[in-house]
Design a protein around this motif. Structure first.
Motif, short mmCIF file in Angstrom:
data_model
loop_
_atom_site.label_atom_id
_atom_site.label_comp_id
_atom_site.label_asym_id
_atom_site.label_seq_id
_atom_site.Cartn_x
_atom_site.Cartn_y
_atom_site.Cartn_z
N VAL A 1 0.84 -1.19 0.00
CA VAL A 1 0.00 0.00 0.00
C VAL A 1 0.88 1.25 0.00
N GLN A 2 0.66 2.12 -0.96
CA GLN A 2 1.40 3.37 -1.00
C GLN A 2 0.42 4.52 -1.18
N LEU A 3 0.61 5.54 -0.36
CA LEU A 3 -0.24 6.73 -0.39
C LEU A 3 0.65 7.96 -0.45
N VAL A 4 0.36 8.86 -1.38
CA VAL A 4 1.19 10.05 -1.54
C VAL A 4 0.28 11.27 -1.57
N GLU A 5 0.45 12.15 -0.57
CA GLU A 5 -0.35 13.36 -0.50
C GLU A 5 0.34 14.50 -1.25
N SER A 6 -0.47 15.42 -1.71
CA SER A 6 0.03 16.64 -2.34
C SER A 6 -1.02 17.73 -2.20
N GLY A 7 -0.61 18.96 -2.50
CA GLY A 7 -1.56 20.07 -2.53
C GLY A 7 -1.51 21.00 -1.33
N GLY A 8 -0.69 20.68 -0.34
CA GLY A 8 -0.59 21.57 0.80
C GLY A 8 0.11 22.87 0.44
N GLY A 9 0.08 23.81 1.39
CA GLY A 9 0.73 25.09 1.16
C GLY A 9 0.33 26.11 2.18
N SER A 24 -1.65 3.52 -4.55
CA SER A 24 -1.19 2.43 -5.40
C SER A 24 -0.89 1.22 -4.53
N GLY A 25 -0.83 0.07 -5.19
CA GLY A 25 -0.45 -1.14 -4.47
C GLY A 25 -1.60 -1.91 -3.85
N PHE A 26 -2.82 -1.45 -4.07
CA PHE A 26 -3.97 -2.17 -3.52
C PHE A 26 -5.19 -1.84 -4.36
N THR A 27 -6.26 -2.61 -4.15
CA THR A 27 -7.51 -2.38 -4.89
C THR A 27 -8.23 -1.21 -4.24
N PHE A 28 -8.07 -0.06 -4.85
CA PHE A 28 -8.46 1.21 -4.23
C PHE A 28 -9.92 1.22 -3.81
N ASP A 29 -10.81 0.76 -4.68
CA ASP A 29 -12.23 0.91 -4.35
C ASP A 29 -12.71 -0.10 -3.31
N ASP A 30 -11.83 -0.98 -2.83
CA ASP A 30 -12.17 -1.88 -1.71
C ASP A 30 -11.88 -1.27 -0.35
N TYR A 31 -11.25 -0.08 -0.37
CA TYR A 31 -10.76 0.50 0.87
C TYR A 31 -11.52 1.78 1.24
N ALA A 32 -11.74 1.94 2.53
CA ALA A 32 -12.12 3.24 3.05
C ALA A 32 -10.87 4.10 3.12
N ILE A 33 -11.01 5.37 2.75
CA ILE A 33 -9.88 6.29 2.71
C ILE A 33 -10.22 7.49 3.60
N ALA A 34 -9.27 7.92 4.38
CA ALA A 34 -9.54 9.00 5.33
C ALA A 34 -8.43 10.03 5.31
N TRP A 35 -8.78 11.22 5.78
CA TRP A 35 -7.83 12.29 6.02
C TRP A 35 -7.71 12.53 7.53
N PHE A 36 -6.49 12.66 7.96
CA PHE A 36 -6.20 13.02 9.34
C PHE A 36 -5.29 14.25 9.33
N ARG A 37 -5.18 14.90 10.48
CA ARG A 37 -4.24 16.02 10.58
C ARG A 37 -3.60 16.02 11.96
N GLN A 38 -2.42 16.58 12.00
CA GLN A 38 -1.70 16.66 13.27
C GLN A 38 -0.99 18.00 13.35
N ASN A 73 -12.28 6.61 -8.17
CA ASN A 73 -11.80 5.24 -8.16
C ASN A 73 -11.07 4.87 -9.46
N ALA A 74 -11.45 5.49 -10.55
CA ALA A 74 -10.79 5.20 -11.83
C ALA A 74 -9.34 5.68 -11.83
N LYS A 75 -9.06 6.73 -11.04
CA LYS A 75 -7.71 7.29 -10.99
C LYS A 75 -6.99 6.96 -9.69
N ASN A 76 -7.61 6.14 -8.84
CA ASN A 76 -7.00 5.77 -7.55
C ASN A 76 -6.56 7.00 -6.77
#
Length: 122
Positions: A1-9, A24-38, A73-76
């Protein structure tokens, strides 16, 4: 599983940013995806989550009505549109994936991106 964030500023209070999370690295539409912050000196907190496949969404009370989570989901790829930003939104934002139901608890997620910095000036 690989996740890459962008767009901050850096943005002024009241402004907008759009974060992206490329997966990437997994079946994207099988997963719940979340945003966290710290923020410095604070615990990681859940911001928003989008369910697998059907895309039901969940938000922390602090961002309801200002942030919108979506997924292509088409673009993961997952997005977080952040409007009416406040200085208290300043944090490192992380995306996370889970092959189960949505959650806003960081301990429920085992796959994380490296984070992207969002700074909101007053």
């Amino acid at each position: 599983v690989q996740l890459v964030e962008s767009g901050g500023g850096l943005v002024q209070a009241g402004g907008s940013l759009r974060l992206s999370c490329a997966a990437s690295g997994f079946t994207f539409d099988d997963y719940a995806i979340a945003w966290f912050r710290q923020a410095p000196g604070k615990e990681r907190e859940g911001v928003s989550c989008i369910r697998r496949r059907y895309g039901s969404t969940y938000y922390a009370d602090s961002v309801k009505g200002r942030f919108t989570i979506s997924r292509d989901n088409a673009k993961n790829t997952m997005f977080l549109q952040m409007n009416s930003l406040k200085p208290e939104d300043t944090a490192v934002y992380y995306c996370a994936a889970r092959n189960y139901y949505c959650s806003l608890y960081a301990t429920d997620f085992g796959s994380w991106g490296q984070g992207t910095q969002v700074t909101v000036s007053s």
